[in-house]
Design an enzyme around this catalytic site. Sequence first.
Site, PDB file in Angstrom:
ATOM      1  N   ALA A  61       1.690  12.972   2.595  1.00  0.00           N
ATOM      2  CA  ALA A  61       0.912  13.372   1.649  1.00  0.00           C
ATOM      3  C   ALA A  61      -0.385  13.926   3.091  1.00  0.00           C
ATOM      4  O   ALA A  61      -0.731  13.465   3.524  1.00  0.00           O
ATOM      5  CB  ALA A  61      -0.170  12.215   0.494  1.00  0.00           C
ATOM      6  N   GLY A 102       4.738  10.291   2.731  1.00  0.00           N
ATOM      7  CA  GLY A 102       5.787  11.256   2.074  1.00  0.00           C
ATOM      8  C   GLY A 102       6.834  12.415   2.836  1.00  0.00           C
ATOM      9  O   GLY A 102       7.828  12.375   2.353  1.00  0.00           O
ATOM     10  N   GLU A 105       9.829  10.122   2.726  1.00  0.00           N
ATOM     11  CA  GLU A 105      10.695  10.313   1.670  1.00  0.00           C
ATOM     12  C   GLU A 105      11.343  11.102   1.422  1.00  0.00           C
ATOM     13  O   GLU A 105      11.631  10.981   0.631  1.00  0.00           O
ATOM     14  CB  GLU A 105       9.441   9.758   0.545  1.00  0.00           C
ATOM     15  CG  GLU A 105       9.115   8.727   0.674  1.00  0.00           C
ATOM     16  CD  GLU A 105       7.899   8.161  -0.722  1.00  0.00           C
ATOM     17  OE1 GLU A 105       6.987   8.791  -0.279  1.00  0.00           O
ATOM     18  OE2 GLU A 105       7.905   7.294  -1.183  1.00  0.00           O
ATOM     19  N   GLU A 125       1.624   3.061   3.103  1.00  0.00           N
ATOM     20  CA  GLU A 125       1.333   3.364   2.157  1.00  0.00           C
ATOM     21  C   GLU A 125       0.363   2.160   1.644  1.00  0.00           C
ATOM     22  O   GLU A 125      -0.137   2.212   1.369  1.00  0.00           O
ATOM     23  CB  GLU A 125       2.169   3.364   0.454  1.00  0.00           C
ATOM     24  CG  GLU A 125       2.092   5.277   0.671  1.00  0.00           C
ATOM     25  CD  GLU A 125       3.154   5.647   1.683  1.00  0.00           C
ATOM     26  OE1 GLU A 125       3.877   4.704   2.441  1.00  0.00           O
ATOM     27  OE2 GLU A 125       4.450   6.762   1.429  1.00  0.00           O
TER      28      GLU A 125
END
Length: 695
Positions: A61, A102, A105, A125
């Site tokens: 992110a 992210g 991911e 995270e």
Amino acid sequence: MSADYVVNGKVAVITLNNPPVNGLGLATRAAAVDAIHRAQADDAVEAIVITGAGKAFSGGADIKEFNSPKALTEPTLHTLIRVVESSTKPTVAAIHTICMGGGLELALGCNYRVAVPGAQIALPEVKLGLLPGAGGTQRLPRLIGLERAMNMVVSGVFVPSEKFEDTALFDKLFAAGTDLVAEAVAFAGSIAALRPLPKVRDRTVDYPHHEAFLQFTRNTVKAMAGPYPAPLECVETVAASVTRKFDDGLKFERERFLQLAQTNESKALRHAFFAERSASKLPDVPADTPVRAIGQAAIVGAGTMGGGIAMNFANAGIPVILLETKQEALDKGLATIRKNYENTMKKGKLTQEKFDQRVGLISGTLNYEAIGQADIVVEAVFEEMGVKQAVFEKLDQVMKPGAILASNTSTLDLNRIAAFTKRPQDVVGTHFFSPANVMKLLEIVRGQHTAKDVLATTLALSKKLKKTGVVSGVCDGFIGNRMIEQYSRQAGFLLEEGCLPEQVDQAVEKFGFAMGPFRMGDLAGNDIGWAIRKRRYVEKPQIVYSKTADLLCEMGRYGQKTGAGWYDYKPGDRKAYPNAAVNDMIVEHSAALGLARRKISDEEIVERLVFALVNEGAHLLEEGIAMRASDIDMVYLTGYGFPVFRGGPMFYADTVGLYNVKAAIDKYASGRHGDAWTAAPLLVKLAAEGKRFND
Ligand code: NAI
């Protein structure tokens, strides 16, 4: 452009391009989605490679979007991953350097993954009180197994890519030095025609008797998570990868993520993350301010602080010379440093090679001429203006032009110290905390004339020394100690009114502080506060202190160093044992003051100590001594053991609500020693406007 698109033969190569680490901010996500659509529409394209420009595949992110609605603006990360996963042409993630959060991911949404060794693979995270919220908890176990995925998600640590060789995470792990994109394109070409397209979501997690493993994990993590909810939530969501169907697991992950994001613990961790970054920025010192080179350091005074500070420089690979007035003191200082390093080596935390290196970087002298060429000199002599004056006048004579002259003073007026030299622009405060080789905090004291490049250099140096540098203006005690004085005063009054040290310490430790005020006093040495108070009794007689701490020192109980303070200590045991004579002294002192001791609640103890910090913090902000509320929080998180999950005193006050903080302060202002509770005008104003310190 935040995602580049080129076609190489029959393979489209999409390169995420958002320096420094290709954070998946809105523009990058949108560009990536467009590029995927473009590849879908291009008949010449048969397969798609996704990679990252520069130093990362993707760091995840975009932190700039963290607390902004942009993170939820379409295309969200979920949408991007869905678009990738539903591509009709095979997608290949080409992974290098950094692939986290992210970013990982996204890679897990691709049909294939190829990598080079040495890439850092992580779902970090949990460190921000969250869990991977874009499918990571459901997809990763399907490729690397339940146990390994559980470890990664719960700990947040990174694992180098080559460690996954025995898993299904990478379809190809190339040799080091491979041209990743060229090989990825060749790989994509080789699988372009294969159907059906493999999808991670279609795999299952095989783990016989998973319930036993999950229960064991829950118990272990629960015991270690302390006040943080995220680690256990991580366990539950990873568990869902084996107990639920994929889409159901994904939905569960989303719910848990959103719930965690709302917790005070996660908000506090994210606040601390940003507070640390903003502390290194000064509004009037541009980021491109040139810094002075620091290749050689010197320390004046090889005592408690001087020795620890010298170790910081040596640990960072910077040669450092210690200057003392007497050979004996110098030998003692150097021997202590050596012993500290030996202890670290004995604990297995330092190799012989590193030991030799570090000790080799530290030398000693009795002669000022020997330090003249140092780029920075840190003064750490006795806390007396006369001694500081003699040292700075001498430094002014011997130090080369442009050298930074730093003082480790904890209470003295830096502007006066600077005025002992003809180069006040080169003088700065570097207030290290004890033990200086351990504590993260470095208060950087900005004098009236301190040059901008000196500040920029000192801030950069703090990073090099692995410290959190926070800039403070000049005042008695700077940010940290000026606030702690109000906290200590309240702790003293509480003893007079009915508490014993143990009750106060336990209440504050239950709140989350590493140590209550009395155990902290015993550790730091009660004589230090005594010396400061004696000076205050003369200079500022209007300030009222409890006399209990003075009476304690008169009993010769200075703390751990004398084996006795507020508590008793046994050799080789840091545990604090309550002492009847001390407790009697406290009770007798209440009687002497004519006070009827009362039962005081833990809530009152915590409020009085913490809100005393907050109110003084508000004064510091108003006076411009502290630039931001988050700087104050950083000082307390890194230097005073304030509970990280509460985000620092100012953030905590925001959480409680400034209206409520002000109401409590008003209540105490009408009580005993109410003059200690004059609400700071800034607090009054913000409370009335419904605002927060950290807005
Ligand atoms: P210390 O008493 O352990 O060490 C001071 C050293 O300076 C002694 O070794 C002494 O021989 C030497 N010294 C004295 N005059 C000198 C001179 N003219 N030239 C060269 N060396 C000289 O004191 P400590 O605790 O290390 O404190 C040093 C400074 O750091 C003080 O300004 C103190 O306020 C500050 N400080 C202390 C902290 C602590 O927890 N001890 C924390 C933060 C700052």
